[in-house]
Write a protein that holds these residues in place. Sequence first.
Motif, PDB file in Angstrom:
ATOM      1  N   VAL A 152     -48.252 -88.475  -8.767  1.00 33.38           N
ATOM      2  CA  VAL A 152     -47.340 -87.966  -9.789  1.00 33.38           C
ATOM      3  C   VAL A 152     -47.319 -86.445  -9.733  1.00 33.38           C
ATOM      4  CG1 VAL A 152     -46.888 -87.781 -12.269  1.00 33.38           C
ATOM      5  CG2 VAL A 152     -47.668 -89.952 -11.294  1.00 33.38           C
ATOM      6  N   GLU A 153     -46.110 -85.888  -9.599  1.00 32.91           N
ATOM      7  CA  GLU A 153     -45.936 -84.436  -9.642  1.00 32.91           C
ATOM      8  C   GLU A 153     -45.799 -84.021 -11.106  1.00 32.91           C
ATOM      9  OE1 GLU A 153     -43.326 -82.717  -6.382  1.00 32.91           O
ATOM     10  OE2 GLU A 153     -42.711 -84.823  -6.328  1.00 32.91           O
ATOM     11  N   ARG A 154     -46.892 -83.618 -11.687  1.00 28.28           N
ATOM     12  CA  ARG A 154     -46.854 -83.283 -13.109  1.00 28.28           C
ATOM     13  C   ARG A 154     -45.903 -82.124 -13.396  1.00 28.28           C
ATOM     14  NH1 ARG A 154     -52.533 -83.546 -16.220  1.00 28.28           N
ATOM     15  NH2 ARG A 154     -51.083 -82.981 -17.886  1.00 28.28           N
ATOM     16  N   VAL A 155     -45.736 -81.239 -12.425  1.00 31.76           N
ATOM     17  CA  VAL A 155     -44.837 -80.107 -12.652  1.00 31.76           C
ATOM     18  C   VAL A 155     -43.368 -80.524 -12.598  1.00 31.76           C
ATOM     19  CG1 VAL A 155     -46.483 -78.380 -11.876  1.00 31.76           C
ATOM     20  CG2 VAL A 155     -44.956 -79.440 -10.211  1.00 31.76           C
ATOM     21  N   ARG A 156     -43.101 -81.804 -12.365  1.00 31.18           N
ATOM     22  CA  ARG A 156     -41.733 -82.319 -12.428  1.00 31.18           C
ATOM     23  C   ARG A 156     -41.527 -83.303 -13.578  1.00 31.18           C
ATOM     24  NH1 ARG A 156     -38.463 -80.842  -8.259  1.00 31.18           N
ATOM     25  NH2 ARG A 156     -39.342 -80.586  -6.168  1.00 31.18           N
ATOM     26  N   LEU A 157     -42.512 -83.486 -14.425  1.00 31.58           N
ATOM     27  CA  LEU A 157     -42.364 -84.476 -15.481  1.00 31.58           C
ATOM     28  C   LEU A 157     -41.248 -84.119 -16.457  1.00 31.58           C
ATOM     29  CD1 LEU A 157     -46.034 -85.553 -16.302  1.00 31.58           C
ATOM     30  CD2 LEU A 157     -44.257 -86.843 -15.090  1.00 31.58           C
ATOM     31  N   HIS A 158     -40.983 -82.825 -16.659  1.00 32.61           N
ATOM     32  CA  HIS A 158     -39.867 -82.460 -17.541  1.00 32.61           C
ATOM     33  C   HIS A 158     -38.537 -82.902 -16.932  1.00 32.61           C
ATOM     34  CE1 HIS A 158     -40.446 -79.114 -14.734  1.00 32.61           C
ATOM     35  NE2 HIS A 158     -39.183 -78.783 -14.910  1.00 32.61           N
ATOM     36  N   GLY A 216     -34.180 -74.953 -16.984  1.00 34.57           N
ATOM     37  CA  GLY A 216     -33.090 -75.776 -16.496  1.00 34.57           C
ATOM     38  C   GLY A 216     -33.036 -75.695 -14.985  1.00 34.57           C
ATOM     39  N   ARG A 217     -31.925 -76.138 -14.406  1.00 40.99           N
ATOM     40  CA  ARG A 217     -31.808 -76.186 -12.950  1.00 40.99           C
ATOM     41  C   ARG A 217     -31.273 -74.886 -12.349  1.00 40.99           C
ATOM     42  NH1 ARG A 217     -35.011 -78.400 -10.850  1.00 40.99           N
ATOM     43  NH2 ARG A 217     -36.009 -77.923 -12.829  1.00 40.99           N
ATOM     44  N   ARG A 218     -30.770 -73.964 -13.168  1.00 35.67           N
ATOM     45  CA  ARG A 218     -30.128 -72.780 -12.604  1.00 35.67           C
ATOM     46  C   ARG A 218     -30.725 -71.461 -13.085  1.00 35.67           C
ATOM     47  NH1 ARG A 218     -25.583 -76.205 -13.649  1.00 35.67           N
ATOM     48  NH2 ARG A 218     -25.188 -75.129 -15.621  1.00 35.67           N
ATOM     49  N   ASP A 219     -31.855 -71.516 -13.757  1.00 42.92           N
ATOM     50  CA  ASP A 219     -32.464 -70.295 -14.280  1.00 42.92           C
ATOM     51  C   ASP A 219     -33.975 -70.456 -14.284  1.00 42.92           C
ATOM     52  OD1 ASP A 219     -32.744 -67.787 -15.399  1.00 42.92           O
ATOM     53  OD2 ASP A 219     -32.147 -68.380 -17.432  1.00 42.92           O
ATOM     54  N   GLY A 220     -34.665 -69.356 -14.284  1.00 44.38           N
ATOM     55  CA  GLY A 220     -36.121 -69.401 -14.314  1.00 44.38           C
ATOM     56  C   GLY A 220     -36.699 -68.004 -14.340  1.00 44.38           C
ATOM     57  N   VAL A 221     -38.029 -67.937 -14.447  1.00 45.22           N
ATOM     58  CA  VAL A 221     -38.758 -66.664 -14.427  1.00 45.22           C
ATOM     59  C   VAL A 221     -39.993 -66.831 -13.556  1.00 45.22           C
ATOM     60  CG1 VAL A 221     -40.114 -65.017 -15.782  1.00 45.22           C
ATOM     61  CG2 VAL A 221     -37.951 -65.889 -16.688  1.00 45.22           C
ATOM     62  N   ILE A 222     -40.169 -65.916 -12.614  1.00 45.11           N
ATOM     63  CA  ILE A 222     -41.365 -65.873 -11.776  1.00 45.11           C
ATOM     64  C   ILE A 222     -42.140 -64.614 -12.153  1.00 45.11           C
ATOM     65  CG2 ILE A 222     -42.290 -65.873  -9.434  1.00 45.11           C
ATOM     66  CD1 ILE A 222     -40.598 -68.315 -10.019  1.00 45.11           C
ATOM     67  N   GLN A 223     -43.354 -64.794 -12.664  1.00 43.77           N
ATOM     68  CA  GLN A 223     -44.191 -63.672 -13.076  1.00 43.77           C
ATOM     69  C   GLN A 223     -45.341 -63.486 -12.087  1.00 43.77           C
ATOM     70  OE1 GLN A 223     -44.584 -61.377 -16.239  1.00 43.77           O
ATOM     71  NE2 GLN A 223     -45.466 -60.604 -14.326  1.00 43.77           N
ATOM     72  N   PRO A 224     -45.245 -62.526 -11.163  1.00 47.46           N
ATOM     73  CA  PRO A 224     -46.386 -62.239 -10.276  1.00 47.46           C
ATOM     74  C   PRO A 224     -47.602 -61.809 -11.100  1.00 47.46           C
ATOM     75  CG  PRO A 224     -44.386 -61.222  -9.443  1.00 47.46           C
ATOM     76  CD  PRO A 224     -44.080 -61.694 -10.840  1.00 47.46           C
ATOM     77  N   SER A 225     -48.775 -62.139 -10.597  1.00 49.97           N
ATOM     78  CA  SER A 225     -49.998 -61.814 -11.324  1.00 49.97           C
ATOM     79  C   SER A 225     -51.026 -61.187 -10.401  1.00 49.97           C
ATOM     80  CB  SER A 225     -50.581 -63.079 -11.968  1.00 49.97           C
ATOM     81  OG  SER A 225     -50.951 -64.018 -10.980  1.00 49.97           O
ATOM     82  N   LYS A 252     -38.873 -71.353  -7.696  1.00 53.27           N
ATOM     83  CA  LYS A 252     -39.717 -72.354  -8.364  1.00 53.27           C
ATOM     84  C   LYS A 252     -39.583 -73.707  -7.687  1.00 53.27           C
ATOM     85  CE  LYS A 252     -42.024 -74.838 -11.296  1.00 53.27           C
ATOM     86  NZ  LYS A 252     -41.606 -75.153 -12.655  1.00 53.27           N
ATOM     87  N   GLU A 253     -38.367 -74.102  -7.327  1.00 52.56           N
ATOM     88  CA  GLU A 253     -38.163 -75.376  -6.647  1.00 52.56           C
ATOM     89  C   GLU A 253     -38.895 -75.388  -5.313  1.00 52.56           C
ATOM     90  OE1 GLU A 253     -37.083 -79.155  -5.579  1.00 52.56           O
ATOM     91  OE2 GLU A 253     -36.984 -78.201  -7.549  1.00 52.56           O
ATOM     92  N   GLY A 254     -38.840 -74.271  -4.606  1.00 55.17           N
ATOM     93  CA  GLY A 254     -39.560 -74.187  -3.340  1.00 55.17           C
ATOM     94  C   GLY A 254     -41.062 -74.290  -3.523  1.00 55.17           C
ATOM     95  N   VAL A 255     -41.561 -73.688  -4.585  1.00 57.07           N
ATOM     96  CA  VAL A 255     -42.986 -73.736  -4.877  1.00 57.07           C
ATOM     97  C   VAL A 255     -43.432 -75.171  -5.166  1.00 57.07           C
ATOM     98  CG1 VAL A 255     -44.682 -73.129  -6.658  1.00 57.07           C
ATOM     99  CG2 VAL A 255     -43.260 -71.358  -5.636  1.00 57.07           C
ATOM    100  N   VAL A 256     -42.632 -75.885  -5.956  1.00 54.55           N
ATOM    101  CA  VAL A 256     -42.974 -77.268  -6.304  1.00 54.55           C
ATOM    102  C   VAL A 256     -42.975 -78.148  -5.055  1.00 54.55           C
ATOM    103  CG1 VAL A 256     -42.230 -79.287  -7.608  1.00 54.55           C
ATOM    104  CG2 VAL A 256     -42.177 -77.040  -8.670  1.00 54.55           C
TER     105      VAL A 256
END
Length: 360
Positions: free
Chosen positions: A38-44, A307-316, A336-340
């Motif tokens: 199960v890909e928990r990061v895709r459960l939403h 959603g499918r067309r927006d997101g935020v990537i926060q480098p740390s 984000k999709e590539g990361v998943v």
Amino acid sequence: MKVIVAGAGYAGTLAANRLAKKAPGAEITVVNPRPEFVERVRLHQRIAGTGRAATPLAEMLRAGIRTRQAAVEKIGDGCVMLDGGETLDFNYLVLAVGSTLAPLPGTVPVGTWEGAGQARAALAALPAGAAVTVVGAGPTGIETAAEIAHARPGLTVRLVGRDFAASLSAKARARVRTGLERLNVTVLDDTVTEVRDDGEVLLGSGGRLASDLALWAVIGAVPDLAARSGLEVDERGRALVDEYLRSTGDPRIVVAGDCAAVPGSRMSCQTAEPQGAHAADTVARMIQGRPLKPYSVDYVATCISLGRRDGVIQPSHRDDSPRRRFLAGRAAAMTKEGVVRGARFSARTGIGATGLPGSK
């Protein structure tokens, strides 16, 4: 040499596949309650009906790795007892049972496969104009609220929680809030104290919300397997480990992922996969009689989809503290999709991702 991997999430699946390469003579058995990874990061996405979140373990594990569909009831002295009463012996055990949720009565937990399925069915039955309340303002809650609002714009969606996107910088948090506003998600800096039988949500501030579906997105609890097995645990029930990720109470047990009490780590697939890789390396080195190497935490970023067309990537920074700059918009959503996809690839191949930017 018998090795049991308890749990087939990101940490356990990667550990099993990596160990099969590192210690080819070992007899590896993966014990998991369900026959899927199960890909928990895709459960939403599963909840909103915008994507699939499970793959049969037969497609994820290398040839030669055995599987048992069961839950580990207790860990004994060189053996595990399954919920069906069967006992399996081991020389080494990788404990990777992940985390769980302790939902408020009246809410549906979104961070488990079963809960996500229940939430999906309940959401599909809601008519336009119905109200959905998502409890928890961390990445899980944010992504759940955003995905639902993106997929069902006719619903009223609220996000309730303290410490909104706390792992992000102030400017990145503001951008996440803007992204939610564009999706017409209302964000309330509050707590939920009770959900009544009629669906009314009571807030810590004294407010009340009429709601047709309340979803619990607060992740932080761990299964009590380590505690009830007599292993040394911290105040949250996570197994205490040494610098090599071995249980402080039994060096034959190596712990990885959400159920491991590793200082400086947080619950996420970004943590689980590097720890799963290191757990496999530790077991392989013990089997081969080679010196062990200590584990070190190394973070890269936090990724949140809106959603499918927006997101935020926060480098740390390596210690998971946020850097000043961040990426947002469609480019962030694609990243984000590539990361998943990369997380799934790492689990399937056993490649030890370091600091993989997971969201949960």
